[in-house]
Scaffold this motif. Structure first.
Motif, PDB file in Angstrom:
ATOM      1  N   SER A 117       0.984   0.884   0.867  1.00 37.61           N
ATOM      2  CA  SER A 117       0.824  -0.238   0.540  1.00 37.61           C
ATOM      3  C   SER A 117       0.735  -0.521   2.046  1.00 37.61           C
ATOM      4  O   SER A 117      -0.822  -1.260   2.955  1.00 37.61           O
ATOM      5  N   ALA A 118       1.754  -0.155   3.120  1.00 41.28           N
ATOM      6  CA  ALA A 118       1.483  -1.271   3.988  1.00 41.28           C
ATOM      7  C   ALA A 118       0.859  -0.034   4.763  1.00 41.28           C
ATOM      8  O   ALA A 118      -0.434  -0.565   5.843  1.00 41.28           O
ATOM      9  N   VAL A 119       0.373   0.945   4.898  1.00 44.24           N
ATOM     10  CA  VAL A 119      -1.382   1.928   4.961  1.00 44.24           C
ATOM     11  C   VAL A 119      -2.428   1.368   4.807  1.00 44.24           C
ATOM     12  O   VAL A 119      -3.135   0.873   5.643  1.00 44.24           O
ATOM     13  N   ARG A 120      -2.648   0.977   4.082  1.00 41.19           N
ATOM     14  CA  ARG A 120      -3.477  -0.112   3.185  1.00 41.19           C
ATOM     15  C   ARG A 120      -4.242  -0.607   3.974  1.00 41.19           C
ATOM     16  O   ARG A 120      -4.768  -1.841   5.072  1.00 41.19           O
ATOM     17  N   VAL A 121      -3.326  -2.051   4.206  1.00 36.67           N
ATOM     18  CA  VAL A 121      -3.259  -2.434   5.209  1.00 36.67           C
ATOM     19  C   VAL A 121      -3.715  -2.659   6.010  1.00 36.67           C
ATOM     20  O   VAL A 121      -4.237  -3.321   7.279  1.00 36.67           O
ATOM     21  N   TYR A 122      -2.782  -1.626   7.075  1.00 33.66           N
ATOM     22  CA  TYR A 122      -3.280  -1.118   8.179  1.00 33.66           C
ATOM     23  C   TYR A 122      -4.049  -1.072   8.675  1.00 33.66           C
ATOM     24  O   TYR A 122      -5.470  -1.506   9.603  1.00 33.66           O
ATOM     25  N   ASN A 123      -5.384  -0.471   7.451  1.00 33.85           N
ATOM     26  CA  ASN A 123      -6.167   0.096   7.999  1.00 33.85           C
ATOM     27  C   ASN A 123      -7.393  -1.160   6.938  1.00 33.85           C
ATOM     28  O   ASN A 123      -8.801  -0.685   7.789  1.00 33.85           O
ATOM     29  N   GLN A 124      -6.842  -2.237   6.133  1.00 30.17           N
ATOM     30  CA  GLN A 124      -7.714  -3.216   5.702  1.00 30.17           C
ATOM     31  C   GLN A 124      -7.799  -4.103   7.405  1.00 30.17           C
ATOM     32  O   GLN A 124      -9.174  -4.414   7.288  1.00 30.17           O
ATOM     33  N   LEU A 125      -6.674  -4.201   7.889  1.00 26.80           N
ATOM     34  CA  LEU A 125      -6.512  -5.117   9.679  1.00 26.80           C
ATOM     35  C   LEU A 125      -7.762  -3.894  10.641  1.00 26.80           C
ATOM     36  O   LEU A 125      -8.657  -4.825  11.272  1.00 26.80           O
TER      37      LEU A 125
END
Lengths: 289, 315
Positions: free
Chosen positions: B269-277
């Motif tokens: 999840s944290a990597v996903r949030v980063y990629n979204q940002l």
């Protein structure tokens, strides 16, 4: 039944050494491998990938020269990255300690309005996912114009290291006898003077190890360096520089291995000190003197 | 009874005026001493968390924030798109597998390690210091070494595997689907077993000797001694460790981002949030995603603490 005891004692006796050996290999080998590869040219690694011992005449320092030299002279600029990391980490240590020492003293010694809430606040800070504050900080610092700067990064590191510093210092200050301070209070010393002249000298070993711990956190940090500083190579920290360059294919892996040794060595050295400072932090007998 | 209480009560009332002056002075000094800390934590942690919540309810980009500040229209779109996106649930599943297995693994290895180190031996202090290396070393450096060690072309692990262990092909540990997740879990266990090792060792040192000595006289086997005497006494520290490690690994970013970039089935999840940002500049979506994850974590922790941990608590 007694034979079962004998068998188990023997088995566990052997297993114990197996476990210790495996753990030592598992923890030390990657660092040995890092060190070894940092002294060989890339062609050698491709030629003998199975080599675990490099003959002394094949060792080279060219990797270190290349990784340290500035980009204008054809290197990777790690010397500059180390300066950046050093500035950020030292500034973080100084400010964090300056703020955390009085705070931990107050939490440990004084009764004041909202004392309980402070501890809860710290726990909450510890539990919040970093990524959740990363988004607003990214947006906010961009708006303030301090995102792409070492100052912005340092501010975030200070906020991240204060809770753990207050926690470490507070637990130690609580073990210091109150009687010394009470004597000083009788003489009419203010709280701030007591803190400066009695508590800080007594707590020096813990302050040192807390400072080293904060330094290690700031030196190792990666996420915020990545979020804030990626665009400007002159501001890269060692961690960010290594990760950015290792994504590409232009820089040889063994040169970067030299970079990762330069990133790791200060931490290992400080860790050696911190471990000792922690054990030396026992001030038994200070009450008597 | 009352005779005993009266003098104790009377004493403070006599000294009361002096005491309250000190108390008021301490109150002022205390507030002044914690003020800088509180301001920094408020500005850098608490306010951003609140702001994150507002962002999650807005459809924002960097340009609308620059013009309107925090006053953009509120909407539930972000939450709807987060919750209806199948890849969110897939990523959540990966995160749960990742955090639970690496938490269990790192505590298990830490437990075994601290038991193996329990009795003194020559060189124990040095060996113990080695144990903590993975934990203190910079994450970027150790992930880089792992990447090189696991490189399919020249990495030492694949060389050993194909040469001596009879692997038909080198394994792409960080680039192929089942291996990548297993590798990042193994990495996490490697990096964080020292944390469990530290905690459990500290507890082991503090265990009372007499119980085990008595059991030894009664003829318990070493396994029984561990299972019925040592392990139950370690349960409180193990349950504390589980909570701490679960929180930390659930939010983990660095290790996975650096090892795999979130590819090959490691999209936690944290990597996903980063990629979204930073990949798609979807600030609102990233904020909503981060918020939903924190909420899920908070609720599961609450349930855990409420129903399981409180029984093992000894404080």
């Amino acid at each position: 039944m007694s034979s079962r005891i004998v068998i188990q004692t023997r088995t566990f006796g052997v297993l114990r050494w197996v476990v210790i050996a495996v753990l030592i290999i598992a923890t030390v080998f990657p660092f040995y491998y890092m060190l070894e590869l940092s002294f060989v040219p890339m062609q050698d690694l491709l030629l003998h990938p199975d080599r675990l011992w490099v003959p002394i005449q094949n060792l080279t320092f060219a990797t270190y020269q290349n990784v340290l030299a500035s980009t204008s002279s054809g290197g990777q600029g790690f010397a500059g990255f180390m300066v950046n990391s050093g500035i950020v980490a030292i500034a973080t240590v100084v400010v964090t300690l300056a703020v955390a020492i009085p705070a931990s003293y107050a939490v440990a010694r004084l009764k004041f309005f909202g004392q309980r809430q402070i501890s809860t606040l710290f726990l909450v800070v510890y539990l919040f996912p970093v990524i959740i504050i990363a988004i607003p900080l990214f947006v906010g610092f961009s708006a303030l114009g301090i995102r792409e700067s070492l100052v912005g990064l340092t501010i975030v590191y200070i906020a991240q290291t204060i809770p753990v510093s207050v926690h470490m210092l507070r637990s130690y200050l609580k073990t210091l006898p109150v009687s010394i301070e009470e004597a000083a209070m009788m003489d009419g010393a203010s709280r701030l003077r007591i803190l400066r002249q009695i508590t800080i000298p007594l707590a020096m070993p813990t302050i040192v190890s807390t400072g080293l711990y904060v330094f290690m956190i700031a030196w190792n940090e990666f996420l915020f360096a990545l979020l804030f500083l990626t665009a400007d190579r002159n501001l890269w920290t060692v961690s960010l520089g290594l990760s950015q360059l290792s994504n590409g294919i232009e820089v040889s892996k063994t040169v970067l291995m030299a970079g990762s040794v330069l990133l790791t060595v200060p931490i290992i050295v400080l860790y050696g000190f911190a471990e000792r400072a922690l054990t030396e932090g026992l001030t038994s007998g200070a009450d008597k003197g | 009874m009352s005779q005993l209480v009266t003098p104790a009560k009377a004493a403070p009332s006599r000294g009361r005026p002096r005491r309250s002056i000190t108390a008021r002075r301490d109150n002022r000094a205390g507030l002044a001493m914690v003020l800088p800390t509180v301001i920094i934590i408020m500005a850098i942690v608490i306010v951003p968390v609140g702001w994150n919540l507002i962002l999650a309810f807005q459809s924002t980009s960097f340009t609308t924030i620059a013009t309107n500040g925090i006053f953009n229209p509120l909407t539930l779109d972000n939450f709807i798109s987060v919750l209806t996106d199948p890849s969110f649930w897939g990523s959540l599943g990966t995160t749960v597998i990742y955090s639970v297995t690496s938490t269990i693994g790192s505590i298990a290895v830490g437990l075994v390690a601290s038991l193996a180190f329990r009795r003194p031996f020559r060189g124990r202090a040095v060996a113990r210091a080695f144990m903590l290396l993975p934990y203190v070393a910079p994450v970027v450096a150790v992930t880089f070494v792992w990447q090189i060690m696991l490189n399919p072309q020249f990495g030492i692990i694949d060389i050993i595997g194909t040469k001596y262990l009879g692997w038909a092909h080198p394994i792409d540990f960080l680039g192929k689907a089942p291996f990548a997740l297993i590798t990042v879990i193994v990495f996490e266990i490697w990096r964080y077993f020292p944390f469990a090792f530290l905690f459990i060792t500290a507890r082991l040192v503090g265990l009372p000797k007499d119980v085990e000595e008595a059991a030894l006289v009664d003829g318990v086997t070493p396994w029984q001694n561990f299972r019925f005497i040592v392990f139950p006494q370690l349960l409180p520290v193990i349950s504390l460790l589980s909570v701490l490690r679960l929180i930390m690994t659930f939010n983990k970013f660095d290790d996975i981002y650096l090892l795999t970039g979130g590819g090959a089935g490691t999209d936690v999840s944290a990597v996903r949030v980063y990629n979204q940002l930073l990949g798609s500049f979807d600030i609102g979506g990233a904020a909503a995603n981060a918020f939903v994850l924190s909420a899920i974590l908070a609720v599961s922790l609450f349930i855990y603490v409420r129903f399981f941990a409180s029984r093992g608590e000894d404080d």
